[in-house]
Design an enzyme around this catalytic site. Structure first.
Site, short mmCIF file in Angstrom:
data_model
loop_
_atom_site.label_atom_id
_atom_site.label_comp_id
_atom_site.label_asym_id
_atom_site.label_seq_id
_atom_site.Cartn_x
_atom_site.Cartn_y
_atom_site.Cartn_z
N GLY A 62 5.67 1.24 9.61
CA GLY A 62 5.36 1.86 10.47
C GLY A 62 5.33 0.95 11.97
N GLY A 109 4.19 2.05 5.59
CA GLY A 109 4.74 3.15 6.98
C GLY A 109 5.84 4.44 5.91
N GLU A 132 -0.85 -5.11 5.40
CA GLU A 132 -0.93 -5.19 6.80
C GLU A 132 -2.66 -5.97 7.00
OE1 GLU A 132 -0.38 -2.91 4.26
OE2 GLU A 132 0.98 -0.95 5.43
N ASP A 140 -2.51 1.81 4.80
CA ASP A 140 -3.00 3.00 4.87
C ASP A 140 -1.61 3.83 3.72
OD1 ASP A 140 -0.46 2.24 6.44
OD2 ASP A 140 -1.32 3.34 7.80
C1 QUE Z 1 2.77 -6.79 8.28
C2 QUE Z 1 2.85 -4.57 8.79
C3 QUE Z 1 3.65 -5.04 8.58
C4 QUE Z 1 4.75 -6.30 9.17
C5 QUE Z 1 4.66 -7.24 8.72
C6 QUE Z 1 3.33 -7.90 8.41
C7 QUE Z 1 4.85 -3.88 9.78
C8 QUE Z 1 5.66 -3.00 9.74
C9 QUE Z 1 6.92 -4.70 10.31
C10 QUE Z 1 7.84 -4.44 10.94
C11 QUE Z 1 8.95 -5.38 10.73
C12 QUE Z 1 9.94 -5.66 11.63
C13 QUE Z 1 10.01 -4.72 12.53
C14 QUE Z 1 9.13 -3.99 12.81
C15 QUE Z 1 8.02 -4.07 12.22
O1 QUE Z 1 6.10 -5.39 9.58
O2 QUE Z 1 3.22 -2.15 9.19
O3 QUE Z 1 9.41 -3.13 13.79
O4 QUE Z 1 11.74 -4.83 12.95
O5 QUE Z 1 5.96 -2.41 10.52
O6 QUE Z 1 3.32 -8.11 8.02
O7 QUE Z 1 2.14 -4.21 8.33
#
Ligand code: QUE
Length: 331
Positions: A62, A109, A132, A140
């Protein structure tokens, strides 16, 4: 557009299109996705659905960065998770064949957009994780449903540590359904669009699987509540890997994850998602979530200051009571 929809030969094609953000799902994407699935559910011209990510990765999760940046008690904090989890349920209930191509990163997500479909095709580059607890959140999108149903407490292990699985391990655990060599993926996609069939391309995974060899020690260590698990790990052969890993994660995230999975084991997918929605609102409004997002995704110093800073300070009974309260009819 951040998400694109096409119809090709009775196949509804969904393309996640934020490659620079590893296709992280935002509210508008989730809303559009849900509307389109609802339309395709009863559209007789649609015989199947194919979900892919633009670029080298499927989906990193997400878009929690924008959820965090939306500020205290924002409407986005409610709307994003409500929309996302309802979409997860619609995918679970979707009545036609639904295939996802799990290349590269498949996290959080992204798992929720694909796991409840019929087929998940992995390849050499595939990496699966529920990470997460590193950002003050919890596994989740139905983690309480699917992680709690994995044998040998492997789901508890995955949800707490954020351990990354390779393609062989995903197949072994039943998270993925098929393997396809990287250079055959385009052909598989074309063939699925043309015929609805994928069997012809399937081969065995080339990666080695380590997780299954550790299943007995994982089963033993990841039993009980979070305090038991820390004690089990301290004195085990998994100490180096996982005691050292877990002491960096958010203590509240670890505690709620164990309790959540215990409750999810005997609940339906809808009940699990409703319970998770309630928990999501508690977790995104705690300071640990802001700390975690800043540390991992914004400032990237990877040194968040958690509060409480150790599991000793956490009242497990309070978490249990919180999760026990009625969450039916949230959706
Ligand atoms: C734990 C997470 C997420 C994460 C890293 C974690 C997560 C998530 C992202 C993410 C990665 C690259 C992106 C971005 C989001 O990283 O849920 O927008 O460009 O979305 O250690 O839960």
């Amino acid at each position: 557009m951040d998400i694109n929809f096409e119809i090709k030969n009775n196949t509804g094609l969904i393309i996640l299109n934020r490659p620079k953000s590893l296709n992280a799902l935002n509210l508008k994407m989730a809303q559009d996705f849900a509307l389109k699935l609802d339309e395709w559910k009863s559209n007789k011209a649609i015989h199947r659905v194919l979900l892919i990510g633009e670029g080298n990765h499927f989906c990193a999760g997400g878009d929690v960065k924008s959820v965090h940046l939306s500020g205290n008690l924002s409407d986005l904090k409610k709307q994003f998770f409500l929309t996302e989890y309802k979409l997860n349920l619609s995918i679970y209930n979707f009545p036609k064949p639904y295939l996802s191509i799990w290349k590269g990163v498949v996290m959080g997500g992204g798992v929720g957009l694909s796991l409840y479909g019929d087929y998940r095709v992995v390849t050499k580059s595939s990496k699966f994780a529920m990470p997460e607890t590193a950002i003050g959140f919890f596994p989740d999108v139905g983690g309480s449903f699917f992680l709690s149903r994995l044998n040998y407490n492997i789901g508890v292990f995955l949800g707490l540590t954020g351990h990354v699985l390779n393609s062989s391990e995903m197949l072994e655990l039943g998270l993925a359904t098929h393997y396809c060599p990287e250079d055959e993926i385009d052909n598989l996609v074309q063939h699925f669009i043309n015929s609805g069939d994928i069997k012809k391309f399937i081969q065995n995974s080339q990666n080695k699987s380590a997780i299954f060899e550790k299943r007995e020690i994982i089963d033993k260590c990841f039993a009980g509540n979070i305090k038991d698990i820390f004690n089990n790990l301290k004195n085990s052969s998994l100490k180096e890997y996982y005691f050292d890993n877990l002491i960096k994660k958010c203590p509240m995230s670890l505690a709620v994850t164990v309790e959540l999975l215990k409750k999810g084991k005997s609940k339906s997918i809808q009940e699990c998602l409703e319970m998770e929605y309630k928990l999501s609102q508690m977790m995104v409004n705690r300071n640990d979530f802001a700390e975690g997002i800043e540390a991992v995704l914004i400032k990237k110093h990877h040194n968040p200051k958690w509060s409480p800073k150790s599991i000793d300070k956490i009242n497990l009974k309070e978490i249990d009571d919180f999760l026990e309260t009625n969450t039916s009819q949230i959706f």
